[in-house]
Structure formats: C-alpha cells, structure tokens
Design an enzyme around this catalytic site. Sequence first.
Site, short mmCIF file in Angstrom:
data_model
loop_
_atom_site.label_atom_id
_atom_site.label_comp_id
_atom_site.label_asym_id
_atom_site.label_seq_id
_atom_site.Cartn_x
_atom_site.Cartn_y
_atom_site.Cartn_z
N GLU A 87 -16.90 -3.69 8.51
CA GLU A 87 -15.86 -3.02 9.29
C GLU A 87 -16.03 -1.51 9.37
OE1 GLU A 87 -11.91 -2.96 7.47
OE2 GLU A 87 -12.81 -3.64 5.60
N ASP A 96 -14.67 -5.51 -1.60
CA ASP A 96 -15.80 -4.71 -1.13
C ASP A 96 -16.82 -4.46 -2.23
OD1 ASP A 96 -14.54 -4.60 1.28
OD2 ASP A 96 -13.93 -2.50 1.14
N GLY A 146 -15.48 -4.33 4.52
CA GLY A 146 -16.42 -3.37 3.94
C GLY A 146 -16.24 -2.02 4.61
N ARG A 147 -15.20 -1.28 4.19
CA ARG A 147 -14.89 0.00 4.83
C ARG A 147 -16.01 1.02 4.59
NH1 ARG A 147 -10.20 2.01 6.51
NH2 ARG A 147 -10.74 4.00 5.55
N ARG A 170 -10.12 -12.94 2.46
CA ARG A 170 -9.44 -12.31 1.32
C ARG A 170 -8.26 -13.12 0.80
NH1 ARG A 170 -5.95 -7.01 3.21
NH2 ARG A 170 -4.10 -8.10 3.93
N ARG A 205 0.85 -1.19 0.00
CA ARG A 205 0.00 0.00 0.00
C ARG A 205 0.88 1.24 0.00
NH1 ARG A 205 -5.30 -1.12 1.14
NH2 ARG A 205 -5.77 -3.08 2.18
#
Length: 434
Positions: A304, A205, A249-250, A359, A149
């Site tokens: 989440e 997501d 699931g932000r 994931r 990231r």
Amino acid sequence: MTPAPPDTSISTLGPCLIPSPVHRIGGVEAPFKEDAVDRILYHSHVLEDGRDSSTPSYEEAGPREKIYFDPPKTTVGIVTCGGLCPGLNDIIRGIVNRCHKQYGVARVYGFRYGYEGLVQRFGHTPLLLKPSSVEQAHHFGGTLLGSSRGKQDIGEMVDTLEDMKVDILFVIGGDGTLRGAAEIVKEIERRGLKKAVVGIPKTIDNDIRYLDKSFGFETAFDAAVQAVNCAYIEATGAVNGVGLVKLMGRDSGFIACYAALAGSNVDFVLVPEVPFELEGEGGLLEVLRQKLMKRGSAVIVVAEGAGQHLMQTGDDTDASGNKRYGDIGLFLKDRINAFFKQRKTEVNLKYIDPSYIVRSVPANAQDNVYCSRLAQNAVHAAMAGKTNMLVGRWHNSYIHLPLELVIHGRRKVDPTQELWHSVLECTGQPAVMK
C-alpha cells in the site's frame, strides 16, 4: 541494515524481594533467568574482519526467582491499540491465564477501544477479565477489547491507572502505540509512581526493529497468499490477463515479499523501499506489456505504501498522525487500463484488495504458539518489576527490549540484502524499473 543497538539495559522498579509462585510447573523446577547471566547476543555470529567482536546483548525473557509485585495485591490492565491484527485475542488470553493461573493476580482489567479506554470521560467501562471469560477468545479474529487510533491525553490516562490502582499495564500495539507507552512511562516516573508498563509489539507489516518478527505476520501473509493465488487463476484464465493485488505495508513491504515468495507465481512485487516509474522504456507499464507479449498473463503484488511519489496525496494525516497515503492499487488499475487502451490492446485486469480480510482472520497455529509465549514472557517480566520495555524474539530466543530502541524508526526491506534478491529471482522482474 539496522545498526546494533547502543543500549539494551532494561528499567526496573526496584529490588525483587518476593519469592515467585512459579517455582514448580507440573512438578518441574521453573527455568529461572538471571539478568546478568542469561543474555542473547545481538549478532548471531562472530565477526571475522578484524573488528572488535564484542557485541550488545539482550536480557533473556523468562520467569525470575524473585519478583517485585506481590500477586494477591496486584492489579493488571491490558489495552489493544491501532489496526486489527491476527493474534490479538491470543495475547489477551495468554496474559489473563498467566496472571490468574500462574501468579494468582487479584484483578485483570481490559481497557476497551484502545487508549480511549484509559480516558474516563469517554465512558468506556473496563472489563474484568478472568480465565473463563477468555477461554475461547483465540478462536476469533480481532480483539475482544476493541481498538482505536489516535493520541490521548497522557495525564488523563495515568490518572485512570492511579484511580483504579493498576500496578501493571500491558500495551499491545505497533510503533505509534509503543511511542504512547513510552510517554505513559515518563508521566509515571514524573509522578514518582511504581507502575510497570510492558509492550507487546503488534503489526502485520513486521516493521518493528530489532526483532525476528512481530506476531500476526505469519497469519497475515498466509491469508495474503490465498489472494495472490486467486489473482493468478484470474490472470491465466483470460487473454492478456493481469491480476493486481494490493497488500498492507505502509512503509515496509514484508507481506508483499513473503506472499510472492510463498506463491511463486508473481511477476512483479512493488514495495515502498524500492522506487519505480510507470512511463518510459524501462518503466513498469512497458515491462508489463513485454511480459504479456511473452506469457499472455501477469500477476502484480503491490504494498500500500509503494509508488506514493506517483500520486498527488497532499499532507493530510490520520488519527494516529500518519500521513494519508493515496490508493496505489486503484491508481495502478486505472493507469494500466489506460495504457493498453491507448495502444488498442486488449487487457483483462482483475483487481483484488484483501486488506481487511488479511488482518481480521484468527491467528494460525504458528502465531497461536508465538502469541502464547509472548504473553507468558510479558507477564514474567512485568511481575519482576521490569518496565519501559517490550518482549520479542531475536535469533529464536525470547528477549527484553527497551522501548527507546524501537520507537524511533521502522524495520524495512533492504534492497541490497537476501530477501529482496530472492524476490527478484522468484519474479524475474528487473532490479530497476525507471
């Protein structure tokens, strides 16, 4: 609902003058597409309320009769960024096989550990990928290239593409990764280079706009259903049993919704798009108490990103620039236990967080097929010189979508539409918990 896109035109590097080597596949003429003729409508039905029925349309994905790049002289790069997702290795395998076997591309490089691999000072040596090196990749979860990231210097990344004479870069990632791809395109254009950048949307997501779904989503919620079923068994096996499952699931609660619908044994689904409160007569805690009085058990599925307003999370961000969210799962676990302890009522709560299991699993059969077709169409688009775009599926047809359309927002569960109404019917939970 997501508004209709204002502009669906796809950028191209120039005229396609080279006859495609994909003329015949197994003795059958290839189904070549024409940009102006083969298009997929944005709306799936004709409007009947008096409005103008004209609608935007997308280029249909598929091989073109003439291509831009000369395959034996073409070098390809692949990079995977962000969190892991089922199907990453399937996409890599599909791209490598199509480039080598169908087009006869000279070289395919895999850049390691996300965008870091495009910055030479990190020292991540690219992998030279051939069909033999990816033959069994689809049997494994994760990504054989590694991931990371965080933002990297755009100029340094394009320097690497120039130094290695990479003509086509396939970028596999979510919304942050695709924003990075759009910046790479801008730098390439600023330098006057002829390099194609094609994205393949990756997010469990399922929050990429203007697409039916992103790859890996079906596998993810399939794995999530197993966790939900375990929570149900734990809850029904104890006095006042509560099974609490936190899923990814932000900002979009699709996995939570679909896992609940598939399991059909969930009592509460909490998603970021639908605010809820804990306290008060209509709050979650009191409604849960009433559920336990009637049934003796309950299952709660929480995304989440749900309930963040209930916690003091601060303004910290992760390496990708996303706000660090509080752990809603542990928060709810503590608050539920405290609520029933205060009322001297026995409760047996079992908390399950399968996030990294969900994931990291290999793609299932449905996603295997989906990833294979996404990879095929990405290669066809790139070889035709198309750039600043991604491939996806819309109304069950594969399309070309401009990057600009998907990098300025996320697809979300609409509380006024059918999916959320189906969740309310399935769970029996109140539409409002305040």
